[in-house]
Design an enzyme around this catalytic site. Structure first.
Site, PDB file in Angstrom:
ATOM      1  CG  LEU A 453      45.538  53.810  35.363  1.00  0.00           C
ATOM      2  CD1 LEU A 453      46.409  55.002  35.049  1.00  0.00           C
ATOM      3  CD2 LEU A 453      46.376  52.563  35.465  1.00  0.00           C
ATOM      4  CD  GLN A 455      43.220  56.195  44.886  1.00  0.00           C
ATOM      5  OE1 GLN A 455      43.559  56.474  43.742  1.00  0.00           O
ATOM      6  NE2 GLN A 455      44.022  56.368  45.925  1.00  0.00           N
ATOM      7  N   GLY A 456      42.357  51.913  45.167  1.00  0.00           N
ATOM      8  CA  GLY A 456      42.022  50.915  46.169  1.00  0.00           C
ATOM      9  C   GLY A 456      42.402  51.433  47.535  1.00  0.00           C
ATOM     10  N   GLY A 457      41.973  50.715  48.541  1.00  0.00           N
ATOM     11  CA  GLY A 457      42.231  51.133  49.909  1.00  0.00           C
ATOM     12  C   GLY A 457      43.717  51.165  50.238  1.00  0.00           C
ATOM     13  CG  PHE A 458      45.832  48.235  48.333  1.00  0.00           C
ATOM     14  CD1 PHE A 458      46.533  48.378  47.154  1.00  0.00           C
ATOM     15  CD2 PHE A 458      44.607  47.560  48.317  1.00  0.00           C
ATOM     16  CE1 PHE A 458      46.040  47.846  45.996  1.00  0.00           C
ATOM     17  CE2 PHE A 458      44.116  47.031  47.154  1.00  0.00           C
ATOM     18  CZ  PHE A 458      44.828  47.171  45.981  1.00  0.00           C
ATOM     19  N   GLY A 459      46.057  52.068  48.214  1.00  0.00           N
ATOM     20  CA  GLY A 459      46.798  52.986  47.358  1.00  0.00           C
ATOM     21  C   GLY A 459      46.344  52.865  45.928  1.00  0.00           C
ATOM     22  CE  LYS A 464      48.954  41.235  31.794  1.00  0.00           C
ATOM     23  NZ  LYS A 464      50.270  41.296  31.206  1.00  0.00           N
ATOM     24  CG  ASP A 549      55.991  40.557  24.150  1.00  0.00           C
ATOM     25  OD1 ASP A 549      54.840  40.732  24.592  1.00  0.00           O
ATOM     26  OD2 ASP A 549      56.316  40.880  22.988  1.00  0.00           O
TER      27      ASP A 549
END
Ligand SMILES: *[C@@H]1O[C@H](CO)[C@@H](O)[C@H](O)[C@H]1NC(C)=O
Ligand SMILES: *[C@@H]1O[C@H](CO)[C@@H](O)[C@H](O)[C@H]1NC(C)=O
Ligand SMILES: *[C@@H]1O[C@H](CO)[C@@H](O)[C@H](O)[C@H]1NC(C)=O
Ligand SMILES: *[C@@H]1O[C@H](CO)[C@@H](O)[C@H](O)[C@H]1NC(C)=O
Ligand SMILES: *[C@@H]1O[C@H](CO)[C@@H](O)[C@H](O)[C@H]1NC(C)=O
Ligand SMILES: *[C@@H]1O[C@H](CO)[C@@H](O)[C@H](O)[C@H]1NC(C)=O
Ligand SMILES: *[C@@H]1O[C@H](CO)[C@@H](O)[C@H](O)[C@H]1NC(C)=O
Ligand SMILES: *[C@@H]1O[C@H](CO)[C@@H](O)[C@H](O)[C@H]1NC(C)=O
Ligand SMILES: *[C@@H]1O[C@H](CO)[C@@H](O)[C@H](O)[C@H]1NC(C)=O
Ligand SMILES: *[C@@H]1O[C@H](CO)[C@@H](O)[C@H](O)[C@H]1NC(C)=O
Ligand SMILES: *[C@@H]1O[C@H](CO)[C@@H](O)[C@H](O)[C@H]1NC(C)=O
Length: 739
Positions: A453, A455-459, A464, A549
């Protein structure tokens, strides 16, 4: 009268025809011209006379540039029939024909069918040798002209193409070799197709095509347009179809030569170099070679993989394709449904052999015409000037497409509706923010496990990633993206998930301490949330979607423990009036698949209802349907629940009990209704939601789909693998295909 005049008069009497004077530009009847004498056009551009190639004994009558010191022959009369030695004589006879003889025998002649009156043969400054009646200036009335019978050179002003009234074809033909001006097998000619275009041919084999004229340029060479040296014209009317180039500055010398190596070369005389310089040579690149690749392939020489299939198409033979044999071309991914089309830009449009043209209609009508005829494979404006006009339709497979970096023509290619549906969603309907791979890779520290999980600049994001080891194919991944985009539901974001702080449901419900932490209230709320999510998918979303599914691990929980249904890898959209479908590819997770699906391949919204029932029982019992182990009978959770005399025993008693047990019993009852054997007995999700809210009376459930009482053997026969028996292999995360 002095002696000299006497001699001249005498000569005139002795010689039957009068020799022409040097630097004259014309021959009158009954003048003749013998080897060594020449005609020179009035402005001194061109010269006509006898010539040889290299040091050959063979003599030819031809035209060359007077001012160019390098012998540049632009026209040959007797290429196939050379004169042996210097005894050739060129004469204009009274019926207006030039006759070339050698020692009295015919070598070459012109054939004019028009009535001659005081004919004269003149070498014009354009390099055109014309025979015309005295005083005639209208080219249409010429008795004969060399421009109608080109050799290997296209001069400015010369037409290549067809006179539709007389059937005359003008084409450029190579010399056999630089030493042999007899016609070779390479030619430059205009094919009078409905949408005509120029081809470089070897005999009847196409070597290269220039692309049809689109009003501004030839579709294959957008960089060849009017310029400071020459202008280009293409004429297509009822009388004729032809192309030609004209000089912008008549003091510039410029020619196009077709030579036996299979090239069309545009040359400009550069006085400083005292040589011809190549302005352009066609074919330009590898991609120009006709038939290098088969149908529906497009070539672009700037790409490492020069040939690619058009969007929606795949190589017919992947093996051949990978070894750079593109000749088999590409085939459609989806069979043609005869509706819909795809716009693709910057093309040298496909071969025009099978086309239909109407210059008077516009694109909209053109589209109509194409879509109404199932054999129409593509359409385009025939003229791209301004907003575009005219209509050209292509029938049969599209071949010899070349993608051009700039310019080129827009082509609308017929596609199957399902193929388009995908793209529409991808491109137009919804703006899904996309991030490129390197960006995501960096943001997640190269998909590090620690950073699952990331951390990107956009949050906060969870990514996936299509796993190499997963049995889930790329198609499923794509399907998922399409569906999520289509859903337009703010809580359903996939590929890059909205960060689901608390992970997936299975993380909580199958762990006794985490279950205890949640408590019954939260667990029942989660059940209600899943029910509402499914209701949305089945009935309230724009499309009827069957998740196919549904399982605990596909339910994600946000920071408020609100469940979100995820993973639409194998989901199916249904028409709103469609209730069930059939598949021969069994996909899903054992333990959550309804009987009718496993056995018959039928799936419907009721397949999800079944899975929902299983999840409810799992949430309540804290045990997996599939991993359920009962020491007394080989039954899964469903079977166990069904035969259990006291259902409250199923309740996990570690979970605190601020909830009325009868409430939980109601949930178990609803779950059993959901897992009934017959799809038609299972409630729909709107009923389920009402039942969960206590707003609907519960009917008696019949036996679950996976439980057949004492007769276990029948179940065994149903399932490809031990389905209802405990299995040490945990398969909850994989897709299984029926064998
Ligand atoms: C050409 O002329 C020469 C002599 O002038 C002769 O030997 C030769 O055979 C001739 N060739 C042809 C093809 O007529
Ligand atoms: C002129 O030459 C043409 C072509 O060889 C021939 O058909 C015609 O008969 C000739 N005319 C005369 C008057 O000799
Ligand atoms: C031309 O004709 C004359 C007489 O008919 C003959 O003697 C001579 O050999 C011929 N020349 C050629 C090159 O055929
Ligand atoms: C290009 O030049 C030719 C000849 O001067 C002219 O007829 C034609 O209209 C020009 N074409 C364009 C597109 O300007
Ligand atoms: C035409 O070309 C000649 C030679 O290149 C040059 O000197 C002359 O200026 C040109 N004329 C025009 C009008 O461009
Ligand atoms: C054919 O044309 C090309 C390009 O102008 C030239 O390089 C080549 O030498 C020519 N070949 C012959 C046989 O004329
Ligand atoms: C479709 O077009 C082709 C080619 O013009 C024509 O032969 C055929 O009859 C057309 N079919 C229909 C249904 O219009
Ligand atoms: C990927 O996206 C980032 C940010 O949008 C951009 O700076 C970068 O150039 C992109 N890289 C490639 C290979 O397109
Ligand atoms: C990669 O990620 C680091 C840390 O988040 C950031 O500082 C850097 O600018 C990123 N590089 C690129 C190319 O996006
Ligand atoms: C769920 O996530 C929120 C926010 O990250 C956190 O405060 C909460 O403790 C988590 N709940 C559980 C049950 O782990
Ligand atoms: C759901 O089932 C109920 C009861 O069978 C029925 O009345 C209702 O119309 C169904 N709703 C939908 C959306 O199919």
């Amino acid at each position: 009268m002095n002696i000299l005049t006497y001699v001249i008069l005498f000569a005139c009497i002795l010689v039957p025809s009068i020799k022409i004077s040097v630097a004259d530009d014309s021959i009158n009847v009954p003048q003749s011209m013998s080897d060594g004498e020449t005609l020179v056009s009035k402005g001194g551009n061109f010269e006509l006379g006898f010539f040889s190639t290299s040091d050959s004994q063979k003599r030819y009558v031809g035209i060359w540039f007077k001012k160019v010191p390098v012998q540049t022959i632009v026209w040959v009369a007797n290429g196939v029939n050379p004169i042996n030695g210097s005894s050739g004589i060129l004469t204009l006879n009274t019926t207006g024909n030039l006759v070339l003889t050698q020692n009295g025998s015919l070598v070459w002649r012109t054939i004019s069918r028009k009535l001659a009156q005081n004919p004269v043969a003149v070498l014009l400054d354009s390099g055109n040798l014309v025979i015309r009646n005295e005083g005639e200036t209208n080219p249409e009335e010429y008795l004969w002209q060399s421009f109608d019978h080109p050799s290997n050179t296209l001069l400015p002003g010369m037409k290549v193409g067809w006179n539709l009234r007389t059937g005359l074809e003008r084409k450029i033909t190579s010399w056999k070799s630089p030493d042999d001006p007899s016609p070779g097998d390479i030619s430059w000619s205009l094919k009078p197709y409905n949408y005509p275009e120029f081809y470089l041919m070897q005999g009847t084999k196409k070597l290269y095509r220039q692309g049809p004229w689109n009003g501004l340029f030839y579709s294959g060479i957008p960089d060849l347009q009017n310029n400071t040296i020459f202008g280009i014209t293409f004429v297509h009317d009822n009388d004729e179809i032809f192309g030609r180039f004209t000089l912008a500055n008549t003091s510039v010398l410029c020619i196009n030569v077709i030579n036996q190596t299979g090239r069309a070369t545009n040359l400009v005389w550069v006085e400083g170099d005292r040589n011809w310089r190549i302005y352009m040579s066609l074919p330009k690149d590898f991609c120009d070679s006709y038939g290098i690749f088969g149908a529906y392939g497009k070539c672009m020489s700037t790409l490492t993989q020069v040939c690619q299939c058009l969007k929606g198409f795949s190589p017919k033979s992947a093996l051949a394709w990978s070894s750079s044999d593109w000749s088999q071309g590409c085939v459609r991914n989806k069979p043609l449904s005869c509706k819909g089309e795809e716009k693709d830009g910057f093309f040298k449009v496909p071969d025009t052999a099978h086309t239909w043209l109407d210059a008077s209609i516009g694109l909209e009508e053109c589209r109509e015409k194409c879509l109404n005829n199932c054999s129409c494979m593509a359409y385009a404006n025939s003229d791209i000037r301004g907003a575009g006009s005219g209509c050209v339709l292509w029938f049969e497979d599209l071949i010899d497409l070349k993608q051009i970096q700039t310019g080129g023509q827009d082509l609308y290619i017929r596609m199957s509706a399902s193929e388009l549906e995908k793209d529409k969603i991808k491109n137009d309907e919804i703006s899904v923010p996309t991030f490129n791979f390197s960006y995501i890779s960096n943001a997640t520290n190269h998909f590090s496990q620690n950073n699952k999980l990331g951390q990107g600049g956009f949050g906060a994001i969870a990514v996936k990633r299509h796993s190499q080891t997963s049995t889930q194919g790329l198609d499923e991944l794509k399907n998922e993206v399409m569906l999520i985009a289509k859903l337009q539901h703010r809580n359903l974001k996939l590929l890059i998930y909205e960060f689901m702080t608390n992970g997936s449901l299975d993380f909580f419900i199958f762990d006794s301490s985490r279950r205890a932490l949640l408590g019954w209230t939260k667990l029942l709320e989660i059940i209600g949330g899943i029910a509402r999510g499914l209701l949305y998918l089945h009935h309230d979303s724009r499309l009827k979607i069957i998740q196919r599914d549904l399982k605990a691990s596909n339910i994600l929980l946000d920071s408020n423990m609100i469940p979100k249904i995820s993973d639409f890898g194998i989901a199916r959209t249904f028409g709103l009036d469609q209730d069930e479908a059939n598949t021969n590819r069994l996909m899903g997770t054992y333990g959550y698949m309804a009987l009718e699906y496993v056995v018959h391949g039928y799936f419907s919204v009721k397949s999800d209802v079944f899975a929902f029932g299983v999840i409810v029982l799992e949430i309540i019992s804290g045990r997996k349907n599939r991993g359920f182990c009962d020491p007394y009978h080989h039954l899964n959770l469903l079977g166990h629940t069904w035969i259990e005399k006291n259902p409250t025993e199923l309740m996990d008693d570690l979970v605190d009990g601020f909830v009325d047990p009868s409430n939980i019993l109601r949930y178990i009852h609803i779950a059993l209704l959901c897992v009934q054997e017959r799809p038609e007995d299972k409630p729909n999700m709107s009923s389920v939601v009402l039942m969960l809210n206590g707003e609907k009376i519960l009917s008696e459930p019949s036996q679950p789909g996976f439980y057949t009482g004492k007769d276990h053997s029948t179940i065994t026969n149903y399932f490809p693998i031990n389905f209802y028996v405990n299995s040490p292999n945990e398969m909850s995360n994989s897709m299984l295909e029926a064998r």
